[in-house]
Scaffold this motif. Structure first.
Motif, PDB file in Angstrom:
ATOM      1  N   ALA A  49      14.088  10.617   8.468  1.00 47.35           N
ATOM      2  CA  ALA A  49      13.110  10.800   7.351  1.00 47.35           C
ATOM      3  C   ALA A  49      12.424   9.167   7.185  1.00 47.35           C
ATOM      4  O   ALA A  49      11.130   9.095   7.022  1.00 47.35           O
ATOM      5  CB  ALA A  49      13.850  11.159   6.077  1.00 47.35           C
ATOM      6  N   TYR A 106       4.465  -6.132   3.197  1.00 47.30           N
ATOM      7  CA  TYR A 106       5.422  -5.098   3.456  1.00 47.30           C
ATOM      8  C   TYR A 106       6.096  -5.186   4.904  1.00 47.30           C
ATOM      9  O   TYR A 106       7.295  -4.864   4.851  1.00 47.30           O
ATOM     10  CB  TYR A 106       4.404  -3.681   3.328  1.00 47.30           C
ATOM     11  N   GLU A 129       4.023   7.467   9.431  1.00 48.46           N
ATOM     12  CA  GLU A 129       3.032   8.164   8.798  1.00 48.46           C
ATOM     13  C   GLU A 129       2.159   6.836   7.945  1.00 48.46           C
ATOM     14  O   GLU A 129       1.143   6.857   7.988  1.00 48.46           O
ATOM     15  CB  GLU A 129       3.577   9.160   7.870  1.00 48.46           C
ATOM     16  N   TRP A 130       3.174   5.883   7.600  1.00 46.23           N
ATOM     17  CA  TRP A 130       2.691   4.707   6.701  1.00 46.23           C
ATOM     18  C   TRP A 130       1.603   4.007   7.524  1.00 46.23           C
ATOM     19  O   TRP A 130       0.264   3.733   7.279  1.00 46.23           O
ATOM     20  CB  TRP A 130       3.818   3.826   6.388  1.00 46.23           C
ATOM     21  N   LYS A 157      -6.312  17.982   6.595  1.00 41.08           N
ATOM     22  CA  LYS A 157      -7.862  18.001   6.983  1.00 41.08           C
ATOM     23  C   LYS A 157      -8.301  18.880   5.653  1.00 41.08           C
ATOM     24  O   LYS A 157      -9.531  18.666   5.197  1.00 41.08           O
ATOM     25  CB  LYS A 157      -8.052  18.779   8.190  1.00 41.08           C
ATOM     26  N   GLU A 208      10.424  18.094   7.844  1.00 43.86           N
ATOM     27  CA  GLU A 208      11.328  17.839   8.947  1.00 43.86           C
ATOM     28  C   GLU A 208      12.642  17.689   8.499  1.00 43.86           C
ATOM     29  O   GLU A 208      13.559  18.029   9.213  1.00 43.86           O
ATOM     30  CB  GLU A 208      10.929  16.562   9.780  1.00 43.86           C
ATOM     31  N   TYR A 209      12.819  17.216   7.158  1.00 43.30           N
ATOM     32  CA  TYR A 209      14.260  16.969   6.626  1.00 43.30           C
ATOM     33  C   TYR A 209      15.036  18.337   6.481  1.00 43.30           C
ATOM     34  O   TYR A 209      15.929  18.626   6.728  1.00 43.30           O
ATOM     35  CB  TYR A 209      14.427  16.310   5.580  1.00 43.30           C
ATOM     36  N   GLU A 262       2.879   7.766  -3.867  1.00 45.65           N
ATOM     37  CA  GLU A 262       2.159   9.287  -3.599  1.00 45.65           C
ATOM     38  C   GLU A 262       3.389  10.258  -4.002  1.00 45.65           C
ATOM     39  O   GLU A 262       4.574  10.008  -3.603  1.00 45.65           O
ATOM     40  CB  GLU A 262       1.740   9.364  -2.348  1.00 45.65           C
ATOM     41  N   PRO A 288      18.626   8.935   0.170  1.00 45.40           N
ATOM     42  CA  PRO A 288      17.659   8.144  -0.323  1.00 45.40           C
ATOM     43  C   PRO A 288      16.330   8.998  -0.535  1.00 45.40           C
ATOM     44  O   PRO A 288      16.392  10.266  -0.263  1.00 45.40           O
ATOM     45  CB  PRO A 288      17.346   7.427   1.397  1.00 45.40           C
ATOM     46  N   PRO A 343       6.906   3.339  -1.926  1.00 46.90           N
ATOM     47  CA  PRO A 343       5.858   2.415  -2.167  1.00 46.90           C
ATOM     48  C   PRO A 343       4.468   2.738  -1.942  1.00 46.90           C
ATOM     49  O   PRO A 343       3.778   2.112  -2.236  1.00 46.90           O
ATOM     50  CB  PRO A 343       6.499   1.299  -1.150  1.00 46.90           C
ATOM     51  N   ALA A 344       4.309   3.885  -1.287  1.00 49.88           N
ATOM     52  CA  ALA A 344       3.172   4.277  -1.284  1.00 49.88           C
ATOM     53  C   ALA A 344       2.411   4.960  -2.496  1.00 49.88           C
ATOM     54  O   ALA A 344       1.213   5.190  -2.594  1.00 49.88           O
ATOM     55  CB  ALA A 344       3.032   5.306   0.023  1.00 49.88           C
ATOM     56  N   VAL A 403       7.420  14.776   5.993  1.00 47.92           N
ATOM     57  CA  VAL A 403       9.139  14.082   5.959  1.00 47.92           C
ATOM     58  C   VAL A 403       9.827  15.297   5.420  1.00 47.92           C
ATOM     59  O   VAL A 403      11.067  15.236   6.070  1.00 47.92           O
ATOM     60  CB  VAL A 403       8.883  12.822   5.452  1.00 47.92           C
ATOM     61  N   LYS A 405      -1.572   5.783   6.103  1.00 47.39           N
ATOM     62  CA  LYS A 405      -2.141   5.074   4.930  1.00 47.39           C
ATOM     63  C   LYS A 405      -2.718   3.575   5.563  1.00 47.39           C
ATOM     64  O   LYS A 405      -3.639   3.268   4.888  1.00 47.39           O
ATOM     65  CB  LYS A 405      -0.859   4.574   4.140  1.00 47.39           C
ATOM     66  N   GLU A 462      -0.323  20.485   8.982  1.00 42.75           N
ATOM     67  CA  GLU A 462      -1.202  19.136   9.129  1.00 42.75           C
ATOM     68  C   GLU A 462      -2.407  19.442   8.825  1.00 42.75           C
ATOM     69  O   GLU A 462      -3.087  18.919   7.800  1.00 42.75           O
ATOM     70  CB  GLU A 462      -0.798  18.440  10.168  1.00 42.75           C
ATOM     71  N   LEU A 487      12.867  10.834   0.018  1.00 43.30           N
ATOM     72  CA  LEU A 487      12.170  11.590   1.331  1.00 43.30           C
ATOM     73  C   LEU A 487      10.760  11.548   0.702  1.00 43.30           C
ATOM     74  O   LEU A 487      10.195  12.236  -0.305  1.00 43.30           O
ATOM     75  CB  LEU A 487      12.800  12.855   1.337  1.00 43.30           C
ATOM     76  N   CYS A 488       9.838  10.678   1.538  1.00 42.66           N
ATOM     77  CA  CYS A 488       8.520  10.735   1.024  1.00 42.66           C
ATOM     78  C   CYS A 488       7.638  11.528   1.735  1.00 42.66           C
ATOM     79  O   CYS A 488       7.199  11.109   2.992  1.00 42.66           O
ATOM     80  CB  CYS A 488       8.002   9.043   0.865  1.00 42.66           C
ATOM     81  N   ARG A 530       9.892   8.707  10.284  1.00 42.85           N
ATOM     82  CA  ARG A 530       8.964   9.503   9.989  1.00 42.85           C
ATOM     83  C   ARG A 530       8.010   8.885   8.651  1.00 42.85           C
ATOM     84  O   ARG A 530       7.046   8.849   9.098  1.00 42.85           O
ATOM     85  CB  ARG A 530       9.190  10.914   9.707  1.00 42.85           C
ATOM     86  N   ARG A 531       8.627   8.320   7.541  1.00 49.63           N
ATOM     87  CA  ARG A 531       7.771   7.914   6.635  1.00 49.63           C
ATOM     88  C   ARG A 531       7.103   6.618   7.340  1.00 49.63           C
ATOM     89  O   ARG A 531       5.681   6.418   6.865  1.00 49.63           O
ATOM     90  CB  ARG A 531       8.804   7.442   5.751  1.00 49.63           C
ATOM     91  N   PRO A 584      19.821  12.751   9.580  1.00 48.35           N
ATOM     92  CA  PRO A 584      18.686  13.177   9.057  1.00 48.35           C
ATOM     93  C   PRO A 584      17.868  11.979   8.104  1.00 48.35           C
ATOM     94  O   PRO A 584      16.683  11.960   7.820  1.00 48.35           O
ATOM     95  CB  PRO A 584      19.002  14.355   8.114  1.00 48.35           C
ATOM     96  N   ASP A 585      18.738  11.348   7.364  1.00 45.09           N
ATOM     97  CA  ASP A 585      18.167  10.082   6.434  1.00 45.09           C
ATOM     98  C   ASP A 585      17.250   9.261   7.303  1.00 45.09           C
ATOM     99  O   ASP A 585      16.041   8.675   6.709  1.00 45.09           O
ATOM    100  CB  ASP A 585      19.185   9.433   5.626  1.00 45.09           C
TER     101      ASP A 585
END
Lengths: 230, 230
Positions: free
Chosen positions: B93, B151, B100-101, A105, A69-70, A49, A59, A46-47, A66, B105, A100, A61-62, B96-97, B89-90
């Motif tokens: 993820a 959202y 970060e969102w 940055k 780490e997965y 990107e 699923p 949904p982002a 992420v 974002k 990061e 992995l975005c 983490r997503r 792991p899923d």
């Protein structure tokens, strides 16, 4: 089997491709032009990107962190000596900080402006912001580049690899970010020998080969881009 | 014992304070005004950004994601039922997503502009960019706020917590980010009942209490800011 939704010149996407290659996984690539939002892609992320990675029927992995780490969660232990993340919590923090640094940055201050202005804008229609590069933005990125190169040089002059004694995700992140800028001939390598020598080592890894073979529409690579002995 | 270098209204810093409280660790707070670069602080974090956390005599942990993963690495297993990161792991993820969102974002599109324009600019000297808020930036943030709230509402209406069946780092990240905006009265809670109910649960946790007691120089909190039944 992984599917990677990416853009060839996005540093975060290059980082993910390098990591998947270093772990000897098989993956398919799908190019996503994020300035043309596709509904099917927005359902994955949904982002809107890249990078997004899907393993088999799993699923989405975005995002680069992420995905990193997965890979650590699912492949780290089994990777043995090829593992890209150290064991000690302090060392892990340093790998994550530098990953990061280069994917956020450095991206904000250097690689993002260069790639947007000189590569994406050529591909984009004018309605999405395409057109001539903004010279003020390029000038600022050039100034910032020199500070980052000095910091990178300082780190790799005092350690074997960017975050410590072994190659880690941080090296892949930094090399991925630099590679997109280097394509454009915007890395002043002559200013930092330690950084240059480190990048020469990174560039000669088999995982790097596909990246060195890429080309952007309407923009030629710098003459030394694919040269392992630059 | 932890030392946290922070700014009271930075969502990433609030996230870290919430996480440390949920894990029942003891920590000291040091306020860092990042627009006045201090050399001692730049030695801790060359990026010059908060949050930074130091445990005892350990190395600096720079940035919210790095600190989150450090807490998971060092405290996750021992936290038992209070653990803020799932096992699979899923599911990791997804946590983490969403973390970060809300810390990247949402920060870029909503909380960053609101906090910079309405809180930091009051504290900053004019030479560092202080002064009157930019109304175009606030208008854009208001529009973006509504999309993000929808959202968030969608997610918490279909799950017990933001990222699944249990409370995780993702809930702390989202609540931290919203709290800074809510101080300014800029969250239209009436537009999403599911989001409001979730935030009421978050707000009533003991870890939230210090955050609800804070005030910014020259800016009063919205009347309902500290009200658990808003």
């Amino acid at each position: 089997m992984f599917t990677v939704y990416h853009h060839p010149f996005s540093p975060s996407c290059r980082f993910v491709r390098l990591a998947l290659s270093e772990y000897e996984t098989r993956f398919d690539l799908t190019v996503e032009q994020v300035w043309r939002p596709r509904e099917a892609f927005l359902k994955l992320n949904p982002a809107g990107e890249v990078p997004v990675v899907v393993e088999n029927e799993g699923p989405p992995l975005c995002g680069a962190a992420v995905i990193m780490e997965y890979l650590e969660d699912t492949r780290g232990f089994a990777a043995g000596k090829r593992r890209l993340m150290p064991d000690h919590p302090d060392a892990r923090a340093e790998v994550r900080r530098l990953t990061e640094w280069f994917l956020s940055k450095f991206q904000e201050e250097v690689s993002g402006p260069f790639v947007s202005e000189r590569i994406y804008k050529v591909e984009m229609p004018p309605s999405a912001g395409g057109g001539a590069p903004d010279s003020a933005s390029l000038r600022a990125a050039r100034t910032n580049m020199r500070h980052h190169l000095r910091y990178l040089g300082y780190l790799v002059a005092t350690r074997d690899w960017l975050a410590g004694d072994t190659i880690t995700f941080a090296d892949l992140a930094a090399a991925a970010a630099l590679s997109s800028v280097d394509y454009l001939g915007e890395v002043p390598w002559q200013e930092d020998e330690a950084a240059r020598a480190w990048y020469a080592r990174m560039k000669s890894r088999p995982s790097f080969r596909p990246i060195l073979g890429e080309s952007a529409r309407g923009v030629r690579p710098a003459p030394h881009y694919a040269d392992l002995d630059f």
